[in-house]
Scaffold this motif. Structure first.
Motif, mmCIF file in Angstrom:
data_model
loop_
_atom_site.group_PDB
_atom_site.id
_atom_site.type_symbol
_atom_site.label_atom_id
_atom_site.label_comp_id
_atom_site.label_asym_id
_atom_site.label_seq_id
_atom_site.Cartn_x
_atom_site.Cartn_y
_atom_site.Cartn_z
ATOM 1 N N GLY A 1 0.795 -1.218 0.000
ATOM 2 C CA GLY A 1 0.000 0.000 0.000
ATOM 3 C C GLY A 1 0.829 1.270 0.000
ATOM 4 N N LEU A 2 2.044 1.204 0.533
ATOM 5 C CA LEU A 2 2.884 2.401 0.618
ATOM 6 C C LEU A 2 3.714 2.642 -0.637
ATOM 7 N N ALA A 3 3.755 1.668 -1.533
ATOM 8 C CA ALA A 3 4.610 1.773 -2.712
ATOM 9 C C ALA A 3 3.919 2.549 -3.825
ATOM 10 N N ALA A 4 4.490 3.699 -4.187
ATOM 11 C CA ALA A 4 3.976 4.457 -5.325
ATOM 12 C C ALA A 4 4.415 3.823 -6.635
ATOM 13 N N GLU A 5 5.514 3.067 -6.585
ATOM 14 C CA GLU A 5 6.008 2.342 -7.757
ATOM 15 C C GLU A 5 6.646 1.056 -7.261
ATOM 16 N N SER B 1 0.395 9.396 -3.813
ATOM 17 C CA SER B 1 -0.243 10.562 -4.416
ATOM 18 C C SER B 1 -1.659 10.730 -3.888
ATOM 19 N N ALA B 2 -2.135 11.983 -3.886
ATOM 20 C CA ALA B 2 -3.529 12.245 -3.509
ATOM 21 C C ALA B 2 -4.498 11.587 -4.478
ATOM 22 N N ALA B 3 -4.022 11.201 -5.652
ATOM 23 C CA ALA B 3 -4.873 10.506 -6.622
ATOM 24 C C ALA B 3 -5.064 9.042 -6.270
ATOM 25 N N ASP B 4 -4.326 8.549 -5.255
ATOM 26 C CA ASP B 4 -4.387 7.128 -4.915
ATOM 27 C C ASP B 4 -4.821 6.871 -3.475
ATOM 28 N N ILE B 5 -5.155 7.906 -2.725
ATOM 29 C CA ILE B 5 -5.548 7.764 -1.321
ATOM 30 C C ILE B 5 -6.983 8.231 -1.136
ATOM 31 N N ALA B 6 -7.782 7.401 -0.467
ATOM 32 C CA ALA B 6 -9.138 7.788 -0.062
ATOM 33 C C ALA B 6 -9.201 7.775 1.459
ATOM 34 N N PHE B 7 -9.472 8.917 2.045
ATOM 35 C CA PHE B 7 -9.720 8.941 3.486
ATOM 36 C C PHE B 7 -11.170 8.539 3.736
ATOM 37 N N VAL B 8 -11.363 7.704 4.742
ATOM 38 C CA VAL B 8 -12.691 7.173 5.061
ATOM 39 C C VAL B 8 -12.959 7.350 6.557
ATOM 40 N N LYS C 1 -2.669 20.231 10.610
ATOM 41 C CA LYS C 1 -1.634 19.518 11.364
ATOM 42 C C LYS C 1 -0.618 18.813 10.471
ATOM 43 N N LEU C 2 -1.085 18.205 9.385
ATOM 44 C CA LEU C 2 -0.151 17.533 8.492
ATOM 45 C C LEU C 2 0.345 18.448 7.381
ATOM 46 N N ARG C 3 -0.205 19.664 7.295
ATOM 47 C CA ARG C 3 0.200 20.657 6.301
ATOM 48 C C ARG C 3 0.013 20.150 4.872
ATOM 49 N N VAL C 4 -1.015 19.339 4.678
ATOM 50 C CA VAL C 4 -1.373 18.908 3.329
ATOM 51 C C VAL C 4 -2.044 20.085 2.620
ATOM 52 N N PRO C 5 -1.664 20.409 1.396
ATOM 53 C CA PRO C 5 -2.339 21.504 0.683
ATOM 54 C C PRO C 5 -3.844 21.258 0.608
ATOM 55 N N ILE C 6 -4.613 22.338 0.683
ATOM 56 C CA ILE C 6 -6.069 22.221 0.700
ATOM 57 C C ILE C 6 -6.577 21.399 -0.479
ATOM 58 N N GLY C 7 -6.078 21.674 -1.667
ATOM 59 C CA GLY C 7 -6.549 20.956 -2.842
ATOM 60 C C GLY C 7 -6.292 19.459 -2.763
ATOM 61 N N SER C 8 -5.113 19.082 -2.281
ATOM 62 C CA SER C 8 -4.776 17.658 -2.160
ATOM 63 C C SER C 8 -5.643 16.984 -1.105
ATOM 64 N N ALA C 9 -5.869 17.684 0.013
ATOM 65 C CA ALA C 9 -6.710 17.119 1.067
ATOM 66 C C ALA C 9 -8.129 16.875 0.547
ATOM 67 N N VAL C 10 -8.683 17.864 -0.155
ATOM 68 C CA VAL C 10 -10.026 17.722 -0.711
ATOM 69 C C VAL C 10 -10.072 16.566 -1.702
ATOM 70 N N ARG C 11 -9.050 16.443 -2.517
ATOM 71 C CA ARG C 11 -9.034 15.376 -3.522
ATOM 72 C C ARG C 11 -9.109 13.993 -2.867
ATOM 73 N N LEU D 1 0.388 8.568 9.510
ATOM 74 C CA LEU D 1 -0.406 9.218 8.465
ATOM 75 C C LEU D 1 0.443 10.188 7.654
ATOM 76 N N ALA D 2 1.311 10.928 8.342
ATOM 77 C CA ALA D 2 2.186 11.870 7.642
ATOM 78 C C ALA D 2 3.080 11.140 6.642
ATOM 79 N N CYS D 3 3.590 9.981 7.031
ATOM 80 C CA CYS D 3 4.417 9.186 6.122
ATOM 81 C C CYS D 3 3.593 8.711 4.924
ATOM 82 N N ALA D 4 2.378 8.254 5.191
ATOM 83 C CA ALA D 4 1.550 7.680 4.124
ATOM 84 C C ALA D 4 1.166 8.719 3.078
ATOM 85 N N VAL D 5 0.763 9.916 3.523
ATOM 86 C CA VAL D 5 0.299 10.912 2.552
ATOM 87 C C VAL D 5 1.455 11.502 1.759
#
Length: 401
Positions: A246-250, A287-294, A348-358, A279-283
């Motif tokens: 799950g942590l591997a982007a490639e 990519s924000a295109a591959d993570i769904a927060f639930v 807290k994790l300083r994720v950009p707003i757009g990425s967090a929303v995505r 969580l900070a490591c995971a995000v």
């Protein structure tokens, strides 16, 4: 409102693009009819005008067991209106109903009372959040966590019968270790029906078990998903488990990994299921295109509230963020809204707003194949969250309110 104009100080557009300037979104019959990044060409509004410092697409929760309405979590989705009416205040405008199974003398079944209660709700935009389908958590799972245990030795014939009995099934959590034992035939049955296999609830799956699942998916040109990554799954530096995948982007350029794609993953953002550092490591790993927060929600956040779960006593923790088996620290689910998760990601994790929303809208919608939700774009359902400068929800706007 079915017809309105929304004037945004800032807006999150598809792909997580944050447009930092005045934008006007026109809504006609509950659908976005135009997105204007300036005032040119605007005619008179066709309904009320709403103004907000920040507007984002409504959040999409693909793992939610219902937040109340009955005395037993297993029965929450027999009273779907209770949850659907309340979820917009959590920032959730679309969701899947996560269900678990009971057993008969022959094989696992989904109770008729759940199916009959959910079926009239699918796609109904007048109940609150829109129920988009079902996520089945099981029954082919190796490690149960807090889920009720049932037999998992299900023949392919009985499995097909089970799939036929579940309407609008979009995703099923399934154990790679158990699937390896029968040549991934049940996983393939999901792929053939265009149901997303979500690997999970398997702490002892070997690398070869997991690779076999990915190779099966690659034959169908499909990506796999991982259910609540880190929870009821494992990580090891020499013997890879589901979390490693799950942590591997490639994936490494090794023969055994040839032709397979990294999975999408879901994360529970209540800060109790997963430590904030993890969580900070995971995000940052994915990519924000591959993570769904639930949410993995099972109850509302009322400290000390008690509820049953298949004969076991549960209660909301002192933090009002999670639900545990009474008298223990054993996690049984969450009660943290996606709005709270969004605030944590940004503040807290300083994720950009757009990425967090995505990760809360567009990505989960795409993962389970939902059309018309998760983005602010022409033709999309007008599920909009109007947020204040502190990122709190001022008003959920859509045809569901």
């Amino acid at each position: 409102d079915l017809d309105c104009r929304v004037v945004c100080g800032r807006v999150v557009l598809p792909g997580g693009q944050l447009f930092d300037g005045k934008c006007t979104v026109e809504v006609t019959d509950g659908v976005i009819s135009s997105v204007n990044l300036d005032d040119s060409g605007l005619g008179p509004p066709n309904g009320p005008i709403y103004e907000s410092p920040l507007v984002v697409p409504g959040f999409v929760d693909i793992h939610n067991h219902g937040i109340g309405g009955t005395d037993d979590i297993l029965d929450h989705w027999t009273n779907p209106d209770y949850s659907l009416k309340r979820l917009p205040s959590w920032g959730i405008t679309s969701c899947l109903a996560s269900v678990v199974f009971c057993s008969t003398s022959h094989s696992p079944v989904l109770p008729d009372k759940i199916i009959s209660s959910l079926t009239p709700c699918f796609g109904d935009t007048k109940r609150g959040a829109v129920l988009e389908g079902i996520h089945a958590e099981g029954p082919i799972i190796n490690d149960w966590g807090a889920l009720p245990k049932i037999p998992t030795d299900i023949s392919l014939r009985d499995f097909d019968h089970l799939l036929n009995s579940i309407p609008r099934l979009r995703m099923m959590t399934i154990s790679p270790q158990l699937e390896a034992k029968i040549g991934y035939k049940r996983l393939e049955a999901l792929l053939m029906r265009n149901i997303l296999p979500a690997l999970g609830h398997d702490k002892t799956a070997k690398e070869s078990d997991i690779l076999g699942a990915f190779k099966t998916a690659s034959l169908h040109k499909r990506r796999l998903h991982i259910t609540h990554c880190f929870n009821v799954s494992s990580f090891h530096h020499r013997e890879p488990g589901l979390v490693n995948f799950g942590l591997a982007a490639e994936f490494p350029h090794l023969d055994e990994y040839a032709g397979i794609q990294p999975p999408t993953i879901e994360l529970v953002g209540d800060l109790e299921h997963i430590h904030p550092l993890t969580l900070a490591c995971a995000v940052r790993a994915r990519s924000a295109a591959d993570i769904a927060f639930v949410t993995d929600a099972v109850q509302e956040p009322v400290q000390g509230r008690k509820v049953m779960y298949n004969g076991r006593h549960l209660e909301v923790s002192s933090t009002a963020k999670r639900v545990v088996l009474s008298g223990t620290e054993t996690l049984a689910g969450s009660c943290t809204s996606l709005i709270k998760t969004f605030e944590f990601l940004v503040n807290k994790l300083r994720v950009p707003i757009g990425s967090a929303v995505r990760m809360l809208s567009e990505t989960p919608a795409r993962i389970v194949g939902l059309d018309g939700v998760g983005k602010i774009a022409v033709g999309q359902r007008a599920n909009l969250l109007c947020l204040d400068s502190r990122l709190s929800c001022r008003k959920p706007l859509s045809r569901v309110t």
